[in-house]
Design a protein around this motif. Structure first.
Motif, PDB file in Angstrom:
ATOM      1  N   ARG A 269       0.827  -1.202   0.000  1.00 42.77           N
ATOM      2  CA  ARG A 269       0.000   0.000   0.000  1.00 42.77           C
ATOM      3  C   ARG A 269       0.864   1.256   0.000  1.00 42.77           C
ATOM      4  NH1 ARG A 269      -2.853  -2.747   4.113  1.00 42.77           N
ATOM      5  NH2 ARG A 269      -2.051  -1.276   5.660  1.00 42.77           N
ATOM      6  N   HIS A 270       1.918   1.239   0.817  1.00 44.34           N
ATOM      7  CA  HIS A 270       2.776   2.407   0.921  1.00 44.34           C
ATOM      8  C   HIS A 270       3.501   2.687  -0.396  1.00 44.34           C
ATOM      9  CE1 HIS A 270       3.108   1.817   5.590  1.00 44.34           C
ATOM     10  NE2 HIS A 270       1.916   2.211   5.187  1.00 44.34           N
ATOM     11  N   VAL A 271       4.056   1.641  -0.988  1.00 49.15           N
ATOM     12  CA  VAL A 271       4.832   1.806  -2.219  1.00 49.15           C
ATOM     13  C   VAL A 271       3.954   2.245  -3.385  1.00 49.15           C
ATOM     14  CG1 VAL A 271       6.223   0.558  -3.932  1.00 49.15           C
ATOM     15  CG2 VAL A 271       6.636   0.192  -1.496  1.00 49.15           C
ATOM     16  N   SER A 272       2.675   1.865  -3.336  1.00 45.85           N
ATOM     17  CA  SER A 272       1.784   2.175  -4.457  1.00 45.85           C
ATOM     18  C   SER A 272       1.603   3.666  -4.680  1.00 45.85           C
ATOM     19  CB  SER A 272       0.410   1.519  -4.223  1.00 45.85           C
ATOM     20  OG  SER A 272      -0.266   2.128  -3.128  1.00 45.85           O
ATOM     21  N   THR A 273       1.909   4.487  -3.683  1.00 48.98           N
ATOM     22  CA  THR A 273       1.717   5.935  -3.833  1.00 48.98           C
ATOM     23  C   THR A 273       2.901   6.623  -4.507  1.00 48.98           C
ATOM     24  OG1 THR A 273       2.654   6.396  -1.640  1.00 48.98           O
ATOM     25  CG2 THR A 273       0.279   6.001  -1.765  1.00 48.98           C
ATOM     26  N   LYS A 275       4.392   6.383  -7.276  1.00 54.18           N
ATOM     27  CA  LYS A 275       4.277   6.764  -8.688  1.00 54.18           C
ATOM     28  C   LYS A 275       3.538   8.083  -8.879  1.00 54.18           C
ATOM     29  CE  LYS A 275       0.123   3.937  -9.565  1.00 54.18           C
ATOM     30  NZ  LYS A 275      -0.418   2.818 -10.390  1.00 54.18           N
ATOM     31  N   TYR A 276       2.908   8.587  -7.811  1.00 48.45           N
ATOM     32  CA  TYR A 276       2.186   9.856  -7.886  1.00 48.45           C
ATOM     33  C   TYR A 276       3.008  11.034  -7.365  1.00 48.45           C
ATOM     34  CZ  TYR A 276      -1.753   6.683  -8.551  1.00 48.45           C
ATOM     35  OH  TYR A 276      -2.583   5.691  -9.019  1.00 48.45           O
ATOM     36  N   TYR A 277       4.252  10.768  -6.950  1.00 50.02           N
ATOM     37  CA  TYR A 277       5.121  11.839  -6.485  1.00 50.02           C
ATOM     38  C   TYR A 277       5.466  12.782  -7.641  1.00 50.02           C
ATOM     39  CZ  TYR A 277       6.124   9.218  -2.146  1.00 50.02           C
ATOM     40  OH  TYR A 277       6.039   8.559  -0.952  1.00 50.02           O
ATOM     41  N   LYS A 278       5.960  13.956  -7.299  1.00 42.08           N
ATOM     42  CA  LYS A 278       6.447  14.880  -8.317  1.00 42.08           C
ATOM     43  C   LYS A 278       7.606  14.245  -9.080  1.00 42.08           C
ATOM     44  CE  LYS A 278       5.099  18.952  -5.628  1.00 42.08           C
ATOM     45  NZ  LYS A 278       5.577  20.082  -4.804  1.00 42.08           N
ATOM     46  N   SER A 279       7.763  14.617 -10.334  1.00 46.05           N
ATOM     47  CA  SER A 279       8.752  13.984 -11.215  1.00 46.05           C
ATOM     48  C   SER A 279      10.171  14.054 -10.647  1.00 46.05           C
ATOM     49  CB  SER A 279       8.721  14.633 -12.599  1.00 46.05           C
ATOM     50  OG  SER A 279       7.481  14.415 -13.228  1.00 46.05           O
ATOM     51  N   LYS A 280      10.544  15.197 -10.085  1.00 47.34           N
ATOM     52  CA  LYS A 280      11.911  15.340  -9.568  1.00 47.34           C
ATOM     53  C   LYS A 280      12.181  14.363  -8.431  1.00 47.34           C
ATOM     54  CE  LYS A 280      10.388  19.295  -6.773  1.00 47.34           C
ATOM     55  NZ  LYS A 280      10.546  20.757  -6.567  1.00 47.34           N
ATOM     56  N   HIS A 281      11.157  14.087  -7.630  1.00 53.26           N
ATOM     57  CA  HIS A 281      11.319  13.133  -6.530  1.00 53.26           C
ATOM     58  C   HIS A 281      11.399  11.708  -7.066  1.00 53.26           C
ATOM     59  CE1 HIS A 281       9.027  16.422  -4.187  1.00 53.26           C
ATOM     60  NE2 HIS A 281      10.314  16.593  -4.034  1.00 53.26           N
ATOM     61  N   LYS A 282      10.554  11.388  -8.030  1.00 55.18           N
ATOM     62  CA  LYS A 282      10.571  10.038  -8.611  1.00 55.18           C
ATOM     63  C   LYS A 282      11.904   9.756  -9.289  1.00 55.18           C
ATOM     64  CE  LYS A 282       6.694  10.387 -11.007  1.00 55.18           C
ATOM     65  NZ  LYS A 282       5.566   9.990 -11.882  1.00 55.18           N
ATOM     66  N   ILE A 283      12.456  10.737  -9.979  1.00 56.16           N
ATOM     67  CA  ILE A 283      13.734  10.540 -10.673  1.00 56.16           C
ATOM     68  C   ILE A 283      14.853  10.264  -9.674  1.00 56.16           C
ATOM     69  CG2 ILE A 283      15.502  11.704 -12.040  1.00 56.16           C
ATOM     70  CD1 ILE A 283      13.216  13.144 -13.510  1.00 56.16           C
ATOM     71  N   LEU A 284      14.941  11.082  -8.632  1.00 63.67           N
ATOM     72  CA  LEU A 284      16.021  10.909  -7.651  1.00 63.67           C
ATOM     73  C   LEU A 284      15.873   9.610  -6.863  1.00 63.67           C
ATOM     74  CD1 LEU A 284      16.349  14.574  -6.328  1.00 63.67           C
ATOM     75  CD2 LEU A 284      18.077  13.273  -7.581  1.00 63.67           C
ATOM     76  N   LEU A 285      14.663   9.310  -6.412  1.00 62.48           N
ATOM     77  CA  LEU A 285      14.441   8.080  -5.649  1.00 62.48           C
ATOM     78  C   LEU A 285      14.640   6.854  -6.525  1.00 62.48           C
ATOM     79  CD1 LEU A 285      11.291   9.207  -3.619  1.00 62.48           C
ATOM     80  CD2 LEU A 285      13.591   8.833  -2.708  1.00 62.48           C
ATOM     81  N   GLY A 286      14.168   6.933  -7.777  1.00 64.63           N
ATOM     82  CA  GLY A 286      14.341   5.822  -8.708  1.00 64.63           C
ATOM     83  C   GLY A 286      15.804   5.588  -9.039  1.00 64.63           C
ATOM     84  N   LEU A 287      16.555   6.672  -9.219  1.00 67.19           N
ATOM     85  CA  LEU A 287      17.986   6.554  -9.512  1.00 67.19           C
ATOM     86  C   LEU A 287      18.728   5.922  -8.343  1.00 67.19           C
ATOM     87  CD1 LEU A 287      20.394   7.163 -11.359  1.00 67.19           C
ATOM     88  CD2 LEU A 287      20.514   9.449 -10.312  1.00 67.19           C
ATOM     89  N   ASN A 288      18.356   6.317  -7.128  1.00 67.05           N
ATOM     90  CA  ASN A 288      19.005   5.743  -5.946  1.00 67.05           C
ATOM     91  C   ASN A 288      18.727   4.249  -5.843  1.00 67.05           C
ATOM     92  OD1 ASN A 288      20.358   5.845  -3.274  1.00 67.05           O
ATOM     93  ND2 ASN A 288      18.302   5.423  -2.510  1.00 67.05           N
TER      94      ASN A 288
END
Length: 370
Positions: A269-273, A275-288
């Protein structure tokens, strides 16, 4: 160029990315010194949303009621419980004049949606400053409210706190849960310190009623079952309005899941949210995350062929030393030092779990919050 040469150069880049994350982002928490805040006596509404939490309320609500703070109310939200949660709330309200009960029944459009219940509770709150926790949380001290709200000041209208989990010895799952909670906290506290706040946890979080209604509350993501904490903070937080509170007296402590399947369901449930983060956050978290994943995969692959093994091992050790220093100092601040010895094993386990969750969430949606 030979295949292993390509893998080796990718490994160098991955190690570089990981070290940069630790030195320039995650170190912000590790070396952060919390300044003592001037204590205030602003009016505060402590908001607790409960669904089938009768026993937890009996156990943990007294620690909220007995807070050493003179100007607060407790808003208890009964989110269509099927047990005697409402009875327990009414029992406490009978002997404590500062308790207000909001009884929310199932509404067809918002069935099973915690955000709807929380909205009703926020509307009913008497005060501008709101402090949130869960029914299964216990403040680490009687000064929880005063510590958290002391960080409210112009322009700081959001306070991110730490919600830790109770330690259970000789339990690997307990260590996994606490380690995942620690790493998540390192991320969101550090990102907040570099001016990119992206989430908070509902177990320990504060913001103002004005900020809530300024963006129409949860309206932008009401249909998403999770995210009453992280998606809302992702929407309204910025580098000027967000403070962090990491003093031990400001922590809350929760009882962790005892079975892997229950924790796994919660994490889905927690992880499912995310993908709705702002793009800059998704890019940095995804890269990490990608760098973490590739670090272990490429290290194992290169080690299997003993390819440039001296340099590969040197890079491996350099990354681990950097990681240990940052995580150790952060864990010391957040009182989680007992996890550091198992760091590589816990990291690998979490990488696998997170990958599995990502795949499962692509196949099917996670369930409601209760």
């Amino acid at each position: 160029m030979a295949f292993l040469d390509v893998i080796f150069y990718i490994f160098i880049v991955v190690v570089g990315i990981q070290i940069l994350f630790y030195l320039f982002i995650f170190s912000k928490l590790a070396f952060f010194k919390q300044q003592e805040q001037t204590k205030t006596n602003i009016s505060v509404s402590v908001i607790i949303c409960a669904k089938n939490e009768a026993e937890n309320l009996k156990t943990f609500l007294p620690s909220i009621i007995s807070q050493a703070y003179s100007n607060f109310e407790i808003v208890l939200i009964n989110d269509a419980s099927s047990d005697n949660t409402l009875d327990v709330m009414e029992h406490f309200a009978d002997t404590n004049k500062n308790i207000k009960i909001v009884n929310v029944e199932n509404y067809e459009t918002f069935w099973g949606n915690k955000k709807f219940a929380l909205t009703m509770g926020i509307k009913a709150a008497s005060h501008e400053h709101l402090l949130f926790t869960d029914a299964d949380c216990k403040p680490a001290s009687k000064h929880w409210i005063s510590e958290m709200v002391s960080h409210f000041n112009t322009p700081k209208n959001i306070v991110l706190g730490y919600g830790k989990y109770k330690t259970k010895n000789k339990s690997f799952l307990n260590k996994v849960i606490r380690y995942e909670t620690l790493i998540t906290a390192i991320h969101y506290f550090s990102f907040a310190k570099i001016g990119l706040p992206y989430m908070g946890v509902g177990r320990n979080l504060a913001y103002t009623k004005t900020d809530f209604f300024k963006v129409n509350g949860f309206a932008n993501h009401m249909k998403i079952k999770s995210g009453d904490d992280d998606l809302f903070i992702n929407q309204i937080a910025n580098k000027t309005n967000t403070a962090i509170c990491i003093t031990p007296n400001s922590f809350t402590i929760s009882v962790p899941k005892l079975k892997f399947k229950h924790w796994y369901k919660q994490k889905r449930r927690h992880v499912s949210t995310a993908k709705y983060y702002k793009s800059k956050h998704k890019i940095l978290l995804g890269l990490n995350y990608l760098a973490q994943f590739l670090f272990w995969v490429l290290f194992i692959l290169l080690s299997a062929f003993l390819f440039n093994w001296e340099l590969v091992v040197s890079l491996f050790v350099l990354k681990l030393i950097t990681q240990y220093i940052i995580v150790y100092k952060s864990a010391k601040t957040l009182q989680e030092k007992g996890l550091i010895g198992l760091l590589p094993f816990l990291e690998i386990f979490l990488i696998i779990v997170q990958l599995t969750i990502f795949i499962n969430n692509l196949i099917s949606k996670p369930n409601y919050w209760k």
